[in-house]
Design a protein around this motif. Structure first.
Motif, PDB file in Angstrom:
ATOM      1  N   ALA A  98      11.728  57.002  13.912  1.00  0.00           N
ATOM      2  CA  ALA A  98      11.680  57.369  15.326  1.00  0.00           C
ATOM      3  C   ALA A  98      11.075  56.248  16.169  1.00  0.00           C
ATOM      4  O   ALA A  98      11.477  56.026  17.319  1.00  0.00           O
ATOM      5  N   ALA A  99      10.112  55.521  15.586  1.00  0.00           N
ATOM      6  CA  ALA A  99       9.469  54.427  16.324  1.00  0.00           C
ATOM      7  C   ALA A  99      10.424  53.270  16.580  1.00  0.00           C
ATOM      8  O   ALA A  99      10.203  52.470  17.496  1.00  0.00           O
ATOM      9  N   LEU A 100      11.480  53.166  15.776  1.00  0.00           N
ATOM     10  CA  LEU A 100      12.437  52.078  15.973  1.00  0.00           C
ATOM     11  C   LEU A 100      13.106  52.152  17.343  1.00  0.00           C
ATOM     12  O   LEU A 100      13.502  51.121  17.904  1.00  0.00           O
ATOM     13  N   ASP A 101      13.246  53.360  17.876  1.00  0.00           N
ATOM     14  CA  ASP A 101      13.910  53.532  19.169  1.00  0.00           C
ATOM     15  C   ASP A 101      13.037  53.116  20.349  1.00  0.00           C
ATOM     16  O   ASP A 101      13.535  53.015  21.480  1.00  0.00           O
ATOM     17  N   ASP A 102      11.758  52.892  20.087  1.00  0.00           N
ATOM     18  CA  ASP A 102      10.840  52.518  21.165  1.00  0.00           C
ATOM     19  C   ASP A 102      10.848  50.996  21.329  1.00  0.00           C
ATOM     20  O   ASP A 102      10.455  50.267  20.408  1.00  0.00           O
ATOM     21  N   PRO A 103      11.277  50.467  22.467  1.00  0.00           N
ATOM     22  CA  PRO A 103      11.275  49.004  22.643  1.00  0.00           C
ATOM     23  C   PRO A 103       9.875  48.400  22.600  1.00  0.00           C
ATOM     24  O   PRO A 103       9.720  47.213  22.333  1.00  0.00           O
ATOM     25  N   ASP A 104       8.841  49.217  22.836  1.00  0.00           N
ATOM     26  CA  ASP A 104       7.452  48.746  22.777  1.00  0.00           C
ATOM     27  C   ASP A 104       6.775  49.219  21.496  1.00  0.00           C
ATOM     28  O   ASP A 104       5.586  49.550  21.496  1.00  0.00           O
TER      29      ASP A 104
END
Length: 454
Positions: A98-104
Motif C-alpha cells: 500500500a505504501a508503494l502508491d504514496d509518492p512520498d
C-alpha cells in the motif's frame, strides 16, 4: 532489552562504547546516505520462534547487504504468517504494498534478509510487475544486490530459489508427518488439539526426547472427565436404542446439559456455546477416540490459505486415519458398540405409525453452499432440502438465497443414465448401494444433480 537496535543509544554503556576509537574509521567523505531502503522480514509462528532472534538475523543480513549503498529507513515485519500466503494476505507485507502508491513513501528500494522468509514458489514473479510499475528495486542477499528481472541469470536463480523454498516446506512437512504417524500408531501419543468432549487432559510424564525433557516439556494424555464422560456414554446408549440425532439433541437441551463449546469455551471461541445441535451429536457418535484408541489425521492438517472464506469442516478418508495399535486411554464405549452405532440409520415415524425412509440420506450436498441436504417429507413423498444454515433458532445467513427443495423421484430421474455413473442400474436401491460403496456424493442445485468423489 528492546529488540529495536536504536532504542538504547542513550544508555551509558552504549555512549562509552561509541566514544572509543575505531580501528578503521570511515572517512567523512565516504559517509553518504545513498538509497533509502524498506526492510521486510517474516516469522511463521509465535509459539515455536523467538521474534527478537528471528528479526535480528534477518535485519543483520539486510544491513550487511546495503551497508555500502544506503540506509534502512522503514521496517515491515510479519509475525505468525505462513510463507504460502500471498503478500496481500500478510498484514505488514500488505502495508508495504500500500505504501508503494504514496509518492512520498520515503524509500526507494526494498531489502529482504532471506528469500525463504519473504517468498514461496513463484510469488516473486507475481510481485515483480508491481515493483517495476512503481520504480522500486528489490534487493536480495542471494543476488548480492538488486534483482534484475530482465537478466536471464537472475530469472533462473529466482526460479531455483522458489523451488528450493517449496522443497524446504515439503521436506519439513514429510518429516513431521511421518514422525507423528509413528507416535500415534506405535505409542498412542496425544498430539495436541482440543480434547474430545467427555475427556480432559492430564500429565503423562516427561517428554521422551531427553533435550525436551530437560527443558521441562511433558507429555499429556486423555482421561474421562467426571463432569461430562457420562453424557457421552448416554449419547451412545440412546443411539444404540434407535433414537435419532434430533431426539438425542432435544433431550440434552431439555435437560440443560452443557454442550461441548459451553464446557470448554476457550477452545471453542467460534461457537456460541448455548445448545446442542445435530452436528454436535453426530460428531461425538463418529469419533473413534471414544473407544480408547488414539486416532490421528482425521482432519486435513492445513487449509487453503489463498481463500479468505472459511470452508466447511471436512474429514480425511478413513484409509488415511492413523489408529493406535493399543488402547491409549480409558474407553467410554466399546469398539463393538461404536461400530454398531455407525451402522444405525434412524428413520422418522409418521403420525400413523408408518416409517418414512429416505434413500439418499447423507449422499446429497448443496451446490450453492456446500451443506448436506436434510431429509424432508413433502406432499406424501420423500424429498430433501437445504436451508443454507437457517434454523428455527437462528437468523438466515443469506436472506436472498432460496431454500433448495428436491423430490427423491426427481433425483432418481436425473441420475438415470448419467454419463458419470455405470449404465444398466435398474432399481433405486442398487443405485444408492453403488453410491455408498464408491463413496460418491451428489452435488445438487435446482436444475442438476452431479456425482462427485470429492
Amino acid at each position: 532489552m528492546s529488540d529495536n537496535p536504536h532504542d538504547d543509544l542513550d544508555a551509558p554503556l552504549t555512549r562509552w562504547l561509541s566514544s572509543q576509537p575505531q580501528a578503521d574509521p570511515q572517512p567523512p567523505h565516504q559517509r553518504r546516505r545513498g538509497l533509502r531502503f524498506a526492510f521486510y522480514g517474516r516469522m511463521s509462528t509465535v509459539e515455536h520462534q523467538d521474534r527478537v532472534t528471528s528479526r535480528h538475523w534477518q535485519w543483520d543480513c539486510a544491513i550487511e547487504l546495503v551497508a555500502a549503498h544506503g540506509v534502512i529507513v522503514a521496517e515491515y515485519f510479519d509475525i505468525g504468517c505462513s510463507r504460502r500466503r500471498s503478500w496481500r494476505q500478510r498484514p505488514q507485507a500488505a502495508a508495504l504494498l500500500a505504501a508503494l502508491d504514496d509518492p512520498d513513501r520515503g524509500f526507494d528500494a526494498i531489502v529482504i534478509g532471506e528469500y525463504e522468509r519473504a517468498f514461496s514458489t513463484n510469488q516473486l514473479q507475481h510481485l515483480a510487475p508491481v515493483l517495476e510499475q512503481h520504480g522500486v528495486q528489490l534487493w536480495l542477499p542471494e543476488m548480492h544486490g538488486p534483482v534484475d528481472h530482465q537478466n536471464p541469470t537472475h530469472q533462473a536463480l529466482i526460479m531455483m530459489l522458489g523451488a528450493q523454498s517449496k522443497r524446504e516446506v515439503q521436506r519439513a512437512r514429510f518429516r513431521v508427518v511421518t514422525a507423528m504417524r509413528a507416535q500415534a500408531r506405535e505409542q498412542g501419543r496425544y498430539l495436541g488439539g482440543r480434547p474430545p468432549y467427555g475427556y480432559r487432559l492430564v500429565d503423562a510424564g516427561p517428554h521422551p526426547n531427553t533435550a525436551h525433557a530437560r527443558w521441562g516439556r511433558r507429555l499429556q494424555s486423555l482421561e474421562p472427565d467426571p463432569a461430562t464422560a457420562a453424557h457421552v456414554r448416554w449419547i451412545f446408549t440412546q443411539r444404540l436404542d434407535g433414537h435419532s440425532l434430533a431426539s438425542i439433541a432435544r433431550a440434552l437441551n431439555d435437560a440443560s446439559t452443557p454442550c461441548p463449546s459451553n464446557v470448554d469455551p476457550d477452545r471453542n471461541p467460534h461457537r456460541n456455546g448455548n445448545w446442542w445441535t445435530l452436528r454436535t451429536v453426530a460428531a461425538i457418535l463418529a469419533n473413534p477416540r471414544y473407544t480408547g484408541r488414539q486416532v490421528w489425521n482425521r482432519q486435513p492438517a492445513h487449509t487453503d490459505t489463498s481463500s479468505p472464506q472459511r470452508e466447511p469442516l471436512r474429514r480425511n478418508p478413513t484409509k488415511d486415519w492413523v489408529v493406535s495399535t493399543h488402547q491409549a486411554h480409558t474407553a467410554l464405549v466399546s469398539e463393538q458398540d461404536f461400530v454398531a452405532a455407525q451402522a444405525i440409520r434412524s428413520h422418522r415415524s409418521a403420525h400413523d405409525g408408518t416409517t418414512r425412509r429416505y434413500l439418499f440420506t447423507g449422499l446429497l450436498r448443496c451446490g450453492p453452499c456446500g451443506r448436506r441436504l436434510e431429509s424432508h417429507w413433502v406432499n406424501q413423498r420423500p424429498g430433501y432440502r437445504c436451508r443454507h444454515g437457517r434454523t428455527s433458532t437462528q437468523q438466515t445467513t443469506n436472506p436472498r438465497r432460496k431454500i433448495l427443495y428436491l423430490r427423491e423421484d426427481h433425483i432418481i430421474a436425473r441420475l438415470a443414465d448419467h454419463p458419470l455413473l455405470p449404465s444398466g442400474i435398474q432399481a433405486p436401491h442398487d443405485l444408492v448401494t453403488l453410491l455408498r460403496s464408491k463413496k460418491i456424493t451428489i452435488v445438487c442445485d435446482q436444475e442438476h444433480c452431479t456425482p462427485t468423489t470429492e
